[in-house]
Write a protein that holds these residues in place. Structure first.
Motif, PDB file in Angstrom:
ATOM      1  N   ARG A  28       0.816  -1.222   0.000  1.00 45.76           N
ATOM      2  CA  ARG A  28       0.000   0.000   0.000  1.00 45.76           C
ATOM      3  C   ARG A  28       0.842   1.260   0.000  1.00 45.76           C
ATOM      4  NH1 ARG A  28      -3.226  -1.934   5.150  1.00 45.76           N
ATOM      5  NH2 ARG A  28      -1.115  -2.665   5.483  1.00 45.76           N
ATOM      6  N   ALA A  29       2.070   1.172   0.451  1.00 43.53           N
ATOM      7  CA  ALA A  29       3.000   2.305   0.518  1.00 43.53           C
ATOM      8  C   ALA A  29       4.408   1.720   0.618  1.00 43.53           C
ATOM      9  CB  ALA A  29       2.683   3.173   1.735  1.00 43.53           C
ATOM     10  N   PRO A  30       5.433   2.510   0.321  1.00 45.84           N
ATOM     11  CA  PRO A  30       6.796   1.976   0.363  1.00 45.84           C
ATOM     12  C   PRO A  30       7.188   1.330   1.694  1.00 45.84           C
ATOM     13  CG  PRO A  30       6.780   4.084  -0.754  1.00 45.84           C
ATOM     14  CD  PRO A  30       5.394   3.885  -0.184  1.00 45.84           C
ATOM     15  N   ALA A  31       6.723   1.854   2.817  1.00 47.51           N
ATOM     16  CA  ALA A  31       7.106   1.314   4.125  1.00 47.51           C
ATOM     17  C   ALA A  31       6.116   0.278   4.663  1.00 47.51           C
ATOM     18  CB  ALA A  31       7.256   2.454   5.127  1.00 47.51           C
ATOM     19  N   ASP A  32       5.132  -0.130   3.853  1.00 47.51           N
ATOM     20  CA  ASP A  32       4.121  -1.095   4.291  1.00 47.51           C
ATOM     21  C   ASP A  32       4.789  -2.419   4.643  1.00 47.51           C
ATOM     22  OD1 ASP A  32       1.780  -2.501   4.779  1.00 47.51           O
ATOM     23  OD2 ASP A  32       0.935  -2.184   2.783  1.00 47.51           O
TER      24      ASP A  32
END
Length: 91
Positions: A28-32
């Protein structure tokens, strides 16, 4: 003449589980913590043009939210990750 018949056990005909999943990036996001999974000899059985294969760490406290937000369907647990099939938008 005598013949000997040897019984040879056959190994199971399933692909061995990989030691590592080919994790590509946060889903969902780079740090997910839930990661998009790529293809290898094991994961190709789960890949589908209508869904993404996603791996979340076993015990990840955000799994419930992930499932609710994405409509993910649990497949199995492998090498410390829960594997999910996440439907992609087809419209």
């Amino acid at each position: 003449m005598r013949f000997m018949i040897l019984a040879i056990p056959l190994a199971a005909c399933t692909a061995p589980a990989p030691t590592e999943l080919p994790l590509i990036r946060g889903y969902r996001a780079p740090a997910d913590q839930c990661q998009l999974v790529g293809e290898n000899a094991f994961t190709n059985q789960y890949l589908d043009h209508t869904a993404d294969l996603v791996a979340c760490p076993v015990g990840y406290e955000g799994t419930g939210v992930f499932v609710t937000e994405t409509g993910a369907v649990f497949l199995e647990t492998l090498t410390g990750y829960d594997l999910f099939s996440v439907p992609t938008n087809q419209g």
